[in-house]
Enzyme design. Structure first.
Site, PDB file in Angstrom:
ATOM      1  N   CYS A 125       0.812  -1.226   0.000  1.00  0.00           N
ATOM      2  CA  CYS A 125       0.000   0.000   0.000  1.00  0.00           C
ATOM      3  C   CYS A 125       0.837   1.265   0.000  1.00  0.00           C
ATOM      4  O   CYS A 125       0.329   2.351  -0.279  1.00  0.00           O
ATOM      5  CB  CYS A 125      -0.938   0.014   1.198  1.00  0.00           C
TER       6      CYS A 125
ATOM      7  N   HIS B  40      -3.166   7.126   2.887  1.00  0.00           N
ATOM      8  CA  HIS B  40      -3.587   5.841   2.317  1.00  0.00           C
ATOM      9  C   HIS B  40      -4.994   5.546   2.833  1.00  0.00           C
ATOM     10  O   HIS B  40      -5.279   5.704   4.022  1.00  0.00           O
ATOM     11  CB  HIS B  40      -2.608   4.748   2.752  1.00  0.00           C
TER      12      HIS B  40
ATOM     13  N   ASN C 266     -10.056  -0.189   0.373  1.00  0.00           N
ATOM     14  CA  ASN C 266      -8.589  -0.119   0.318  1.00  0.00           C
ATOM     15  C   ASN C 266      -8.116  -0.662  -1.036  1.00  0.00           C
ATOM     16  O   ASN C 266      -8.229  -1.857  -1.295  1.00  0.00           O
ATOM     17  CB  ASN C 266      -8.030  -0.951   1.479  1.00  0.00           C
TER      18      ASN C 266
HETATM   19  N1  ACO Z   1     -18.497  -8.541   9.709  1.00  0.00           N
HETATM   20  C1  ACO Z   1     -18.945  -8.823  10.944  1.00  0.00           C
HETATM   21  N2  ACO Z   1     -18.117  -9.193  11.958  1.00  0.00           N
HETATM   22  C2  ACO Z   1     -16.808  -9.257  11.681  1.00  0.00           C
HETATM   23  C3  ACO Z   1     -16.295  -8.982  10.408  1.00  0.00           C
HETATM   24  C4  ACO Z   1     -17.185  -8.613   9.399  1.00  0.00           C
HETATM   25  N3  ACO Z   1     -16.800  -8.309   8.157  1.00  0.00           N
HETATM   26  N4  ACO Z   1     -14.957  -9.119  10.449  1.00  0.00           N
HETATM   27  C5  ACO Z   1     -14.637  -9.469  11.713  1.00  0.00           C
HETATM   28  N5  ACO Z   1     -15.758  -9.561  12.442  1.00  0.00           N
HETATM   29  C6  ACO Z   1     -15.885  -9.923  13.845  1.00  0.00           C
HETATM   30  C7  ACO Z   1     -14.682 -10.647  14.357  1.00  0.00           C
HETATM   31  O1  ACO Z   1     -14.777 -12.025  14.059  1.00  0.00           O
HETATM   32  C8  ACO Z   1     -14.756 -10.352  15.842  1.00  0.00           C
HETATM   33  O2  ACO Z   1     -15.675 -11.228  16.414  1.00  0.00           O
HETATM   34  P1  ACO Z   1     -15.336 -11.912  17.841  1.00  0.00           P
HETATM   35  O3  ACO Z   1     -15.192 -10.776  18.791  1.00  0.00           O
HETATM   36  O4  ACO Z   1     -16.539 -12.773  18.068  1.00  0.00           O
HETATM   37  O5  ACO Z   1     -14.066 -12.656  17.608  1.00  0.00           O
HETATM   38  C9  ACO Z   1     -15.369  -8.966  15.908  1.00  0.00           C
HETATM   39  O6  ACO Z   1     -15.980  -8.735  14.607  1.00  0.00           O
HETATM   40  C10 ACO Z   1     -14.356  -7.869  16.154  1.00  0.00           C
HETATM   41  O7  ACO Z   1     -13.280  -8.067  15.255  1.00  0.00           O
HETATM   42  P2  ACO Z   1     -12.005  -7.179  15.357  1.00  0.00           P
HETATM   43  O8  ACO Z   1     -10.959  -7.715  14.425  1.00  0.00           O
HETATM   44  O9  ACO Z   1     -11.666  -6.968  16.798  1.00  0.00           O
HETATM   45  O10 ACO Z   1     -12.560  -5.809  14.778  1.00  0.00           O
HETATM   46  P3  ACO Z   1     -11.801  -4.451  14.716  1.00  0.00           P
HETATM   47  O11 ACO Z   1     -12.594  -3.443  15.419  1.00  0.00           O
HETATM   48  O12 ACO Z   1     -10.347  -4.587  15.054  1.00  0.00           O
HETATM   49  O13 ACO Z   1     -11.888  -4.106  13.167  1.00  0.00           O
HETATM   50  C11 ACO Z   1     -10.649  -4.237  11.122  1.00  0.00           C
HETATM   51  C12 ACO Z   1     -11.363  -4.996  12.216  1.00  0.00           C
HETATM   52  C13 ACO Z   1     -11.647  -3.328  10.408  1.00  0.00           C
HETATM   53  C14 ACO Z   1     -10.056  -5.235  10.153  1.00  0.00           C
HETATM   54  C15 ACO Z   1      -9.552  -3.379  11.753  1.00  0.00           C
HETATM   55  O14 ACO Z   1      -8.754  -4.149  12.612  1.00  0.00           O
HETATM   56  C16 ACO Z   1      -8.682  -2.734  10.746  1.00  0.00           C
HETATM   57  O15 ACO Z   1      -9.114  -1.889   9.990  1.00  0.00           O
HETATM   58  N6  ACO Z   1      -7.381  -3.096  10.692  1.00  0.00           N
HETATM   59  C17 ACO Z   1      -6.463  -2.518   9.766  1.00  0.00           C
HETATM   60  C18 ACO Z   1      -6.677  -3.133   8.448  1.00  0.00           C
HETATM   61  C19 ACO Z   1      -5.912  -2.436   7.413  1.00  0.00           C
HETATM   62  O16 ACO Z   1      -6.011  -1.256   7.284  1.00  0.00           O
HETATM   63  N7  ACO Z   1      -5.187  -3.204   6.656  1.00  0.00           N
HETATM   64  C20 ACO Z   1      -4.501  -2.783   5.569  1.00  0.00           C
HETATM   65  C21 ACO Z   1      -3.444  -1.752   5.882  1.00  0.00           C
HETATM   66  S1  ACO Z   1      -2.100  -1.934   4.906  1.00  0.00           S
HETATM   67  C22 ACO Z   1      -2.669  -2.155   3.414  1.00  0.00           C
HETATM   68  O17 ACO Z   1      -3.468  -1.354   2.991  1.00  0.00           O
HETATM   69  C23 ACO Z   1      -2.258  -3.364   2.658  1.00  0.00           C
END
Ligand code: ACO
Length: 330
Positions: A116, A257, A287
């Site tokens: 990214c 980004h 993204n």
């Molecule tokens: N729909 C519903 N529930 C979901 C989903 C979904 N799509 N995805 C995960 N969940 C659930 C999980 O299973 C978890 O359930 P549990 O508590 O029963 O285990 C719950 O939701 C919470 O999940 P978390 O991972 O704690 O959610 P979080 O608030 O951390 O958000 C997210 C997740 C959006 C992925 C966040 O961590 C994030 O944005 N991370 C950065 C991702 C990113 O930007 N990556 C790329 C950067 S670098 C690049 O661009 C290549």
């Protein structure tokens, strides 16, 4: 490192026609519009057609950037494509784009992989090559067809990504103090296991079993990536401002980004800059990895959010983990 005389002469972007909404995704995996919007700010993303390759999207964005710059493909002697989803593992996507656009044979064309952060890395590379005096006009493209490497059964990743392309034409200027003022690139390779594709490379070639397990798709430890993204982007932004003795409030527009609205809001708080100074289109594209910053840059320019004299800060973060920032005076 400063590049006082490399300027952006034109920008262009391309988004595939097909829109995939959060409600569409809720029919594919156990998720909801509410969950996706509240956790990421994403409402919809674009998905390339099955016969639309990465190079096809890159060509569309490049044509618009060339038109904006008032230049032809034959004016280009350096073509860098930032992507993690090239048409083929070999040859480079840049070679297909060169051929389709008609960039001359005596030009340097290659791909660059910094995930990214790829566009910021490619911009820095192009500017260094231009200021060496050995190249005159560069086309820098960030383009991804991430839909081809997404596990559409994995709700923790499939809701986050999309396809698209952004391009910029870069040239030299004799006006010092304009254009790319500097860059700050970084890498934290100890985080390589947080965001990766495990199979299909030299360590673990694809097998029928790995394909059945969808191990050729993106895997991510989202929470860890989130924390490090905020830290890395904040550091890259602060460092470059300090290097150039610029206060955050002198920045007219930050183009971060576009991974997650909450990451952008956290950077806004850390830098003590209001969200109005941040360009956001993650709601419409999700993204798009290396394409995200050049698409946003093009939309910001075309919508009048960048004016002559403005200072723009680009700040990126991606798999690797890589990060980077760039400061541009228009
Ligand atoms: N729909 C519903 N529930 C979901 C989903 C979904 N799509 N995805 C995960 N969940 C659930 C999980 O299973 C978890 O359930 P549990 O508590 O029963 O285990 C719950 O939701 C919470 O999940 P978390 O991972 O704690 O959610 P979080 O608030 O951390 O958000 C997210 C997740 C959006 C992925 C966040 O961590 C994030 O944005 N991370 C950065 C991702 C990113 O930007 N990556 C790329 C950067 S670098 C690049 O661009 C290549």
């Amino acid at each position: 490192m400063t590049h006082p005389s490399t300027v952006i002469l034109g920008t262009g972007s391309y988004a595939p026609e097909r829109v995939l909404t959060n409600d569409d995704l809720a029919h594919m995996v156990d998720t909801s519009d509410e969950w996706i919007r509240s956790r990421s700010g994403i409402r919809e993303r674009r998905i390339a057609a099955p016969n639309e390759a990465t190079s096809d999207m890159g060509v569309q964005a490049a044509r618009r950037a060339l038109e904006d710059a008032g230049l032809k493909a034959t004016d280009i002697d350096l073509l860098i494509v930032a992507t993690v989803t090239p048409d083929l593992p070999m040859p480079a996507c840049a070679c297909f784009i060169q051929q389709k656009l008609g960039v001359p044979n005596n030009s340097a064309c290659f791909d660059l992989n910094a995930a990214c952060s790829g566009y910021v890395y490619a911009l820095d590379t192009a500017c260094a090559m231009l200021t060496s005096g050995r190249y005159r006009k560069a086309l820098v493209i960030g383009v991804e067809k991430l839909s081809g490497v997404i596990d559409w059964q994995d709700r923790t990743t499939c809701v986050l990504f999309g396809d698209g392309a952004g391009a910029t034409v870069i040239g030299l200027s004799d006006k010092p103090g304009l254009g790319l003022l500097g860059t700050r690139l970084g890498t934290a390779g100890d985080g390589a296991d947080l965001l990766y594709i495990s199979h299909g490379g030299s360590r673990s070639p694809s097998t029928p079993e790995s394909i059945a397990a969808r191990d050729h798709c993106i895997r991510m430890k989202g929470k860890e990536v989130f924390k490090l993204a905020v830290r890395g982007m904040d550091e890259a932004a602060r460092d470059i401002l300090e290097q150039h003795q610029i206060r955050a409030d002198q920045i007219s527009l930050v183009i971060p980004h576009q991974a997650n609205l909450r990451i952008i809001e956290a950077i806004s708080q850390y830098l003590e800059l209001p969200m109005e100074r941040f360009f956001v289109n993650v709601d419409r594209y999700g993204n798009t990895s290396a394409a995200s910053i050049p698409i946003a840059l093009d939309e910001a320019r075309r919508s009048g959010r960048i004016k002559p004299g403005d200072l723009t800060l680009l700040v990126a973060f991606g798999a690797g983990l890589t990060y980077g920032s760039a400061l541009i005076r228009w």
